[in-house]
Motif scaffolding. Structure first.
Motif: not given
Length: 926
Positions: A166-167, A193-202, A204-210
């Motif tokens: 989604n990000a 700013a939107g690009l920076r937010r989206a990449v920051l969200t990436l 700070q988002t866990r890559m792997l499923r728990l």
């Protein structure tokens, strides 16, 4: 993370690629800034130094750079290693986004410039058909009988979490906006700013499923692509095609094409080796599909109603529309002179009631009053047709031809079921189920112990009587009870959603007539087969997977078609028989070359058998994402089929990460759907495109296949210790621990290659960059062929490559696979094998065959280097592989630590992160 825009020495990048380089540089810069802000200067400096060294190493083959890079990577502590892995993984993801956008940008540039229709477009396919002497009546006949169906599966090679996806979609949308619009300085600041937010969200988002995905998760993930692409792109594709046909010939004016392009799915119905797919899960999957499509209809009806402010004093209405208005619950005095809005308010109310009746689902927006539900999607369509006809009759065709037209097409394509959900189960399960049913009803029959002829006789006798074999008063095993309940759930689906909800039952590992008759018996037990009437409500589809099964496929179908009882059932299906061909398991069984050749021969033989029996054959191709599992460009693959193998109808699986790469963007998705349709039209109406082959070509291919088969089987199944080598030199164990699917990685709890599923088999070889399933045996085959025939035979192979689409496509796919391999990196994975004697016995064989395959490929194709004939992919690899190689290096080091007994969770997490990153860099890895 910065990104160099300098072209390789001696090469000037064409101007058309300048926007791509700029996008990659922009995304690399944003990622680098994010890394610096989140992890600090030291982390940024480390990643940047690794990046520079990796690029230098690729360009110069510098020994100094290699040593420094290895020293840095080997010296990373656990935390810094994971930071580096995440940085390089995300760069691969972002580069993929930039490349996809660039393809869209180039396609739009061609359209704006009025360029000639592109290969794979329906416009060019129609033009070629007309040039080939096919008039409009012939085209109409094609569309009337055609079926093109991509079938989504949940095979676990998509390692991305949906949150990550989604990000990335947000990044893609922002880039797309920048490429289409000239932004003001303020808008550009907002976009940055939107690009920076989206990449920051990436970041700070866990890559792997728990946790491992459940089947319901897989269904939900699959359904997201209907929101992204299918629900909107398919109706638009049909509309564009109808308009192009009408422009070319008045014959097509006011005509609507049949729904020849439809979606299929296995997600929630594929039980082969997946104990988590039960009857309740099947019902849930059907309910989720239905809810998704009806929600789409509700939203579209609401929007059309909002747009349709036509006043009765300014536009006329038909009598049928007036009757809709009279039944409508909309009594607002503010809309009393807006008949179309009021009519649509009634349509919305009935649709909301349908959602409640079918799925106990409440519409997001409440209806204005209570109305009875629709009995079927056809009834819903009939009321939309009343609105359309009234608009057409009263000078409002332009309005009818907008959103309403697309909604009507969606209803025709998707109904209330969204996609045809296939059922699939292994033939061994059917044998055990039928055996238990017979033993409970007629003890001592010993169905499973009988030879094939005895099984067939027993099944035919039971199929001739309407009496049921099963009883509600018998306690069957969980397996048998589950199989019976699945077929009952299928009958319920027919009653609830219509027969299009479940059309096909697929039999994995089919190898005999009894396999098909067993499913017929289970269908009879659920009321899906009625012996007295000779009616069958489903297609029974044998799946031939192994090399031996492919070789026997035509004989099996010949014997089946010869049975009067089965022919009677086929008559109720329009004498149409679907047969599925397995690319993945045949490759694992016999290697790349032999698998491709046996599939080709099986199709030829099946076409002849079906023709002799007067049966209309439809082939279902079980292709994966990688070449080792039948992947490769769909257009070339369809045109490379034997003459007569397409016949206007084809189904193809879309699996794993390929689904996201093809269908997450509506423009890319529509283009891929169009390619399938165009190739099917060309392969059907222009059979010369499939290539008539000379006997000497067939004989040469037979010899090559025999040599390749021997080389492959000698290595994989007859070399002592090869199984141990595979498990130690790849990440197969670690892949099995990834939470990327609901299905176990092996059919049985063994390490045998025979029991391992084809997906982790191919995925593992991709991760270690050897790509063995996509080429092994070819070099040996060509060497042996030339030894037998002499060097002059190379000219025959070159002619085959030039004139035979099958052979040319085979080599093009191998070219792609070999270009993504790296024998130096593969050698480092070989070092993971604990026994040096085993390593020294096997890896030199792999390396020699790898080099022999490359040499043979270049000799036959006339290329100087791999991918000379595919500059787009060559550019892509040049851009991304310097960022991929460090991931492999870190993966190897982490594997060493993990296997040496280091228990720190960060080590295992790091390994899984590298698997994610390597898969992203390769794109089609499973």
């Amino acid at each position: 993370m910065k990104h160099s825009t300098q072209s390789p020495p001696g090469e000037t990048a064409p101007d058309k690629d300048h926007p791509l380089r700029e996008d990659i540089r922009l995304l690399g810069r944003v990622l680098g800034e994010t890394l610096r802000q989140q992890e600090g200067d030291d982390a940024f400096d480390t990643v940047e130094r690794i990046r520079q060294l990796a690029i230098r190493l690729h360009r110069e083959e510098s020994a100094e750079a290699r040593l420094e890079l290895a020293a840095i990577l080997d010296g990373l502590d656990r935390e810094r290693a994971n930071q580096v892995v995440r940085a390089f993984s995300y760069f691969s993801h972002l580069a993929n986004i930039a490349e996809d956008l660039h393809h869209i940008r180039r396609s739009r540039a061609h359209l704006i410039a009025g360029s000639a229709p592109r290969e794979g477009s329906l416009q060019l396919a129609l033009q070629r058909a007309r040039d080939g002497g096919h008039d409009e009546a012939a085209l109409r006949e094609f569309f009337d009988g055609a079926l093109v169906s991509p079938v989504l599966t949940a095979h676990p090679t998509e390692v991305q979490r949906k949150s990550i996806f989604n990000a990335q979609m947000k990044v893609a949308a922002l880039l797309d906006e920048r490429s289409r619009m000239q932004l003001t300085p303020e808008e550009l600041d907002d976009s940055d700013a939107g690009l920076r937010r989206a990449v920051l969200t990436l970041w700070q988002t866990r890559m792997l499923r728990l946790k491992r995905l459940s089947v319901a998760d897989e269904v939900a993930n699959g359904l997201s692509f209907y929101d992204y692409t299918f629900l909107k792109a398919l109706p638009r594709l049909y509309g564009r095609l109808e308009d192009d046909l009408a422009t070319a010939d008045p014959f097509w004016a006011k005509q609507e094409l049949p729904c020849f392009l439809r979606m299929g799915s296995w997600i929630g119905g594929d039980r082969d080796g997946n104990p988590f797919v039960t009857a309740d899960v099947l019902r849930s999957a059907l309910r989720m599909q239905s809810t998704r499509v009806i929600d789409h209809y509700l939203e579209e009806v609401h929007r059309i109603g909002a747009e349709m402010s036509l006043a009765s004093g300014l536009v006329g209405t038909s009598e049928d529309l007036i009757r809709l208005v009279q039944r409508s619950p909309d009594r607002s005095p503010h809309r009393e002179d807006e008949p179309y809005r009021r009519a649509l308010a009634g349509v919305y109310a009935r649709l909301a009631a349908t959602a409640r009746a079918l799925d106990n689902h409440e519409a997001l927006r409440h209806a204005l009053g209570e109305m009875p539900p629709y009995d079927s999607a056809a009834d819903f369509l009939a009321e939309l047709d009343i609105v359309r006809d009234s608009l057409d009759a009263n000078g409002s065709h332009l309005i009818a031809n907008g959103r309403l037209r697309r909604l009507r097409r969606a209803v025709k394509v998707f109904g209330f079921h969204l996609a045809a959900l296939d059922l699939r189960q292994n033939s061994d399960v059917h044998v055990r189920t039928v055996h238990e049913l017979f033993e409970a009803a007629r003890p001592g029959v010993d169905y499973a112990g009988r030879a094939e002829e005895g099984r067939i006789a027993l099944l035919l006798g039971e199929l001739a009587t309407p009496r049921l074999l099963s009883s509600p008063f018998v306690d069957y095993s969980d397996e048998t009870g589950g199989e019976l309940e699945i077929f009952r759930a299928a009958r319920e689906a027919h009653e609830r959603y219509g027969r299009a909800a479940i059309e096909n039952v697929i039999i994995s590992k089919a190898d005999g007539v009894s396999d098909v008759l067993e499913v017929a018996l289970l269908a009879k037990e659920a009321g899906l087969l009625r012996p007295r009437e000779g009616e069958l409500d489903i297609n029974i589809v044998p799946l031939f997977e192994t090399i031996d099964d492919l070789r026997r496929a035509s004989a099996t179908m010949d014997a089946l078609f010869a049975l009067p009882a089965y022919r009677r059932l086929l008559e109720s299906r329009g004498m149409r028989q679907e047969v599925m061909l397995g690319y993945s398991d045949s490759n694992k069984d016999g290697g790349f070359l032999t698998s491709g050749w046996e599939l080709y021969k099986a199709q030829n033989a099946l076409v002849e058998v079906a023709k002799r029996h007067g049966v209309r054959l439809r082939l279902f191709h079980g292709r994966g994402g990688t070449v080792g599992r039948g992947g490769g460009p769909s257009y070339d693959a369809i045109l490379a089929q034997p003459p007569g193998a397409v016949q206007g109808a084809i189904r193809i699986t879309e699996q794993g990460e390929v689904i996201a790469s093809k269908y997450s963007n509506p423009e890319v998705g529509r283009r891929n759907l169009e390619i399938l349709a165009a190739a099917t039209l060309e392969a059907t109406l222009l059979p010369h495109a499939s290539g008539m082959t000379r006997p000497e070509c067939l004989e040469a291919m037979e010899q090559l296949s025999a040599h390749a088969f021997k080389a492959y089987r000698d290595l994989v199944y007859e070399t002592p210790g090869f199984v141990q080598y595979f498990w130690e030199s790849t990440v197969i164990n670690e892949i099995a621990e990834l939470n990327i699917g609901s299905r176990p990685s092996s059919r049985k709890k063994t390490q045998a290659i025979e029991d391992l599923r084809a997906i982790p088999w191919v995925f593992s070889w991709s991760q270690c960059r050897l790509m063995l399933p996509g080429w092994y045996g070819f070099g040996s085959a060509v060497q042996a062929f030339l030894a037998e025939r002499g060097e002059a035979a190379i000219e025959l192979l070159r002619q085959m490559h030039r004139d035979w689409p099958f052979f040319r496509t085979l080599l093009a796919n191998m070219d792609m696979v070999l270009s993504k391999s790296d024998i130096g990196i593969a050698a480092r994975y070989a070092d993971l094998v604990a026994d040096p004697k085993l390593r020294d016995a096997i890896f030199p064989r792999l390396k020699a065959e790898w080099q022999a395959s490359i040499d043979a490929l270049l000799t036959i194709t006339g290329q100087r280097e791999l991918l000379d004939a595919n500059p787009l992919l060559k550019r892509s690899i040049r851009n991304r592989f310097p960022y991929l190689d460090p991931l492999n290096h870190i993966q190897i080091e982490l594997l060493k630590r993990h296997r040496a007994g280091e228990t720190d969770e960060r080590v295992k997490r790091g390994i899984h992160l590298t698997i994610n990153g390597v898969a992203a860099g390769l794109r089609n890895s499973g």
